[in-house]
Enzyme design. Sequence first.
Site, PDB file in Angstrom:
ATOM      1  N   ASP A 154     -35.176  71.401  72.035  1.00 24.81           N
ATOM      2  CA  ASP A 154     -35.091  72.539  72.894  1.00 24.81           C
ATOM      3  C   ASP A 154     -35.746  72.345  74.357  1.00 24.81           C
ATOM      4  O   ASP A 154     -36.704  71.282  74.603  1.00 24.81           O
ATOM      5  CB  ASP A 154     -35.957  73.856  72.429  1.00 24.81           C
ATOM      6  CG  ASP A 154     -35.298  75.125  72.702  1.00 24.81           C
ATOM      7  OD1 ASP A 154     -34.610  75.121  73.464  1.00 24.81           O
ATOM      8  OD2 ASP A 154     -35.404  76.294  71.809  1.00 24.81           O
ATOM      9  N   GLU A 184     -34.330  70.380  79.785  1.00 25.57           N
ATOM     10  CA  GLU A 184     -33.818  70.286  80.963  1.00 25.57           C
ATOM     11  C   GLU A 184     -34.747  69.388  82.040  1.00 25.57           C
ATOM     12  O   GLU A 184     -34.229  68.903  82.854  1.00 25.57           O
ATOM     13  CB  GLU A 184     -33.907  71.668  81.538  1.00 25.57           C
ATOM     14  CG  GLU A 184     -32.703  72.879  81.046  1.00 25.57           C
ATOM     15  CD  GLU A 184     -33.203  73.413  79.750  1.00 25.57           C
ATOM     16  OE1 GLU A 184     -32.467  73.743  79.004  1.00 25.57           O
ATOM     17  OE2 GLU A 184     -34.491  73.260  79.619  1.00 25.57           O
ATOM     18  N   ASP A 209     -29.525  80.043  75.850  1.00 30.08           N
ATOM     19  CA  ASP A 209     -30.073  81.396  75.485  1.00 30.08           C
ATOM     20  C   ASP A 209     -28.939  82.398  76.168  1.00 30.08           C
ATOM     21  O   ASP A 209     -29.512  83.185  77.078  1.00 30.08           O
ATOM     22  CB  ASP A 209     -31.278  81.615  76.015  1.00 30.08           C
ATOM     23  CG  ASP A 209     -32.291  80.620  75.029  1.00 30.08           C
ATOM     24  OD1 ASP A 209     -31.778  80.253  74.149  1.00 30.08           O
ATOM     25  OD2 ASP A 209     -33.393  80.491  75.771  1.00 30.08           O
TER      26      ASP A 209
END
Length: 982
Positions: A579, A582, A656
């Site tokens: 997760d 980035e 998300d």
Amino acid sequence: MHIHHKYLIAALMLLSSMGLSAASFTRSGNFVTVEVAHPGPNDPQWVRLQVIGKKIIRVEATREKAFPEKQSLIIVKQPQPAFSYSVSEDSRDVKINTSAVVAKVDKQTGLVRFYDENGKQILAEDTGGKQLFPYTVPEREIGVDSHLTDVQKHGWTWLLRFADNKGEALYGLGQHQANELNMKGLNEELYQYNTKVSVPFVVSNKGYGILWDSYSYCRFGNPGENLPLNRAFRLYDKNGVAGNLTGTYTDRDGKTITRAEDSICYEVSLPALALKRNSDGDVSHLPAGFKLNGAHVTYEGYLEAPVDNNYHFNLYYAGYTKVYIDGKEVVPEHWRQAWNPNACRFNVPMRAGQKVKLLIDWLPDGDVSYCALRVAPPRSEQRQQQLTVWSEMAKDLDYYFIAGNTVDEVIHGYRTLTGKAQVLPKWALGFWQSRERYKTSGDIEQTLAEFRRRHIPVDNIVQDWNYWADDQWGSHQFEASRYPNPQAMLDSVHQMHGRFMISVWPKFYPNTKNYQELDAKGWMYHQSIADSIRDWVGPGYMNSFYDAYAEGARKMFWRQMDENLYTKYHHGIDAWWMDASEPNVRDCTPMWYRKALSGSTALGSTTEYFNAYSLVNADAIYNGQREVNPNQRVFLLTRSGFAGEQRFSTATWSGDIGTRWEDMRAQMTAGLNYNLAGLPFWGMDQGGFSVENRYVKAQQLYDKTGEENADLKEWRELQTRWNEFGCFIPLYRTHGQWPLREVWNIAPESHPAYKAIVWYDRLRYRLMPYIYSLAGAVHFSDYTMMRALVMDFNGDDKVYNVKDQWMFGPSLMACPVAKYQARSREVYLPAQRGWYDLLSGKHYDGGQTITADAPLERIPVFVPEGSLLPLGPEMEWSDEKPAETIDLYVFAGRDGSFTLYEDENTNYNYEKGRYATIPMTWNERQHTLTIGARKGTFNGMLKNRKFNVILVSPTHAQGLDIDHAVKGKLVKYNGSRVVVKL
């Protein structure tokens, strides 16, 4: 003998200074270097071409005295060409001919043009199409980790522009949320963010792709930065007074503030210690003390354009937002949660000197919320239609031209450069159940047991974040009170024939042993610690991310995972959910501050390496696990992605996303362009992640009273349609915040929503022989499973911007329904084939748009003539039983073929040749099906099986039926060639 290029350049310069004549190029190995005779002030002085393959040419350009020595993060080591190619020159050009493509370099300007073997031009750089500008990293982007050398602080901003190809369609660039497919004439900012994945690759329907080797923030389309409204237009308030727009803020108690707004730029939020640096777009410029939650805000007035242009606007929003131009709704109501805003785009043709009325209607639904409207600098339509790329910082301008007769062939070239995708473990192609979040081992085990009790197919269950103690993020350790015996939990999952995926972030709290061990080696970023940034857990904890660009840090990161999760539990964790890769150190910050929070890196400035974090992070886990347990297939799911990530057995999900119909529609183009960017495995949170309050309240009401009100009815339909959509993409996974996403929590067993979701789950498992064969083709043939229609029907110009239909493999065209209460939808049937409705068997001619039935329980799916579609047995997990009898549907009308692929499902023996293929061909003229001789063998392979061959033709409308046996022609198969007359 190989001579380094910098010495060749030096020799050329010496000859020139001595006035001696020489060839206009030098050749060394597969490099050809050209000195530009008359470069402009920002043009390159040297252009170098490298022959990679017959259809792959690398182009580098520099204004320095020598090309930089560098190691690419995205390009794998390429062998020397095993073919001959020629280099020649005439009065204008240096020409490289590989027999498949010709590249010509203009000796005066350095511009490069590409031709096919017949001399037809494929692509050409435009006049002034390669420009380089000196760049120095701003001090505020370097942050507190300022170990950069002077060389690392400097580089080049470059601009690359090609002449317009008329009638061209462009795709790729990764996963973006603006519901755009054909990117020709459009703009896209390329950076990584939650829900946004940027890949520096674009592919054309005209037979080529461009991959640029840059890791920095880039722009595709308009190279200029989006402007605040006051820098692009003359503004007038709602009464027509020049100077500003009118902002009207009405809070939930009816108190109103009206003020002048010189721009609408409320899009970022800085922590208190960083406020001294300030930022364009900071929400701190909203009215002081005004409570946004529950407020109604409008921005209105007039825009006057300085020049005639088609203006490209970018709306950034959280809460509920609509935009009107001259009374016309150009952005229907969009919603997004405040901690993860979204962007959408729209265009408005405007004439110089004419006023256009603007109204932004905004309903913030949080104490902090965001709203911004910016516009791209005006440029001519000719320029807008050109393929243009801008890169903020790189060592030089460096791109690869990849030619191909088909989009598949271009993507094959891309994976030749960046690495082959692995064969996913078979279970990864089944259904995944996930939730934000299971909080105990009991939750995990009981949920999986309920699937088994209800006989609903499922393979994978996911443990999301916060399985650790609240103050131990990064420990990778289960909190004992909630997970008293993790090994027993894993054993239980496996005993129920499930697989277990766990979330691991590159994020650490400073009090954890893992943070301290990484930090001792200088492998932690410190800006967030220096600025006392706290996250959202409990009281809020300071945290930061590790530097995945350091090789030693990657090895340590994996070792910590291995010691705490993998080997510790006897390799019982089957997959990794990576997760926030980035990396997302903090949401909703300006880009310069994101760079400060994420570096500097071990390789150089974050400015230069801004987009590649997920790639090096995936490297850590893939190579780490393969070293520890070499024959268990690695599988990673990551919230970001980059060019080359497919070689690390990595899939990406779309982050998300919001739970809205427009978000569902946006995932279709997001997934298609991600796959067109060369990355084959993609998925999403089926049903959306973040939920509007109206749905939450509807579920709460139902739990109390059993009442299905209007919002709950819509919720259940949305979940149904999204799960129907999810059946036809590479990864089939449900996930989201409350309300819970297990099918029995969406609707009771008697409800149409429940029945439809379970039916598509069962269909997915019946399709497993087909889907797993596609996964094999991804590895062995560089295939793409989720296919925009341009991939198979190029030449039919009606397919170039079809956003809500795609081929799932060669035999299924999925046409999901993404509008509330729609019970039919328009479907375009490409012209090159006739088509069959999968469920009814009805035949249609191609080249027409039809209105297809779409009851809540089913979506339209069509099959092209010549398709072969194998279905296996009913199963509750992917390897429950071998496919001893395969229902093989043959859709007549033209010749066709399919290759069935099988292997050992979970290991790497396929890399050693331990797999089998069965080729199958349909001859339309003879009406014969040939099941070819099986090639290869592997442990556990079925030596004998049966094919139940079912013919579908215009005169025999046999639909697919997974609920009842369909009688066909039964064929026994022992591995030898069989010919069946139908």
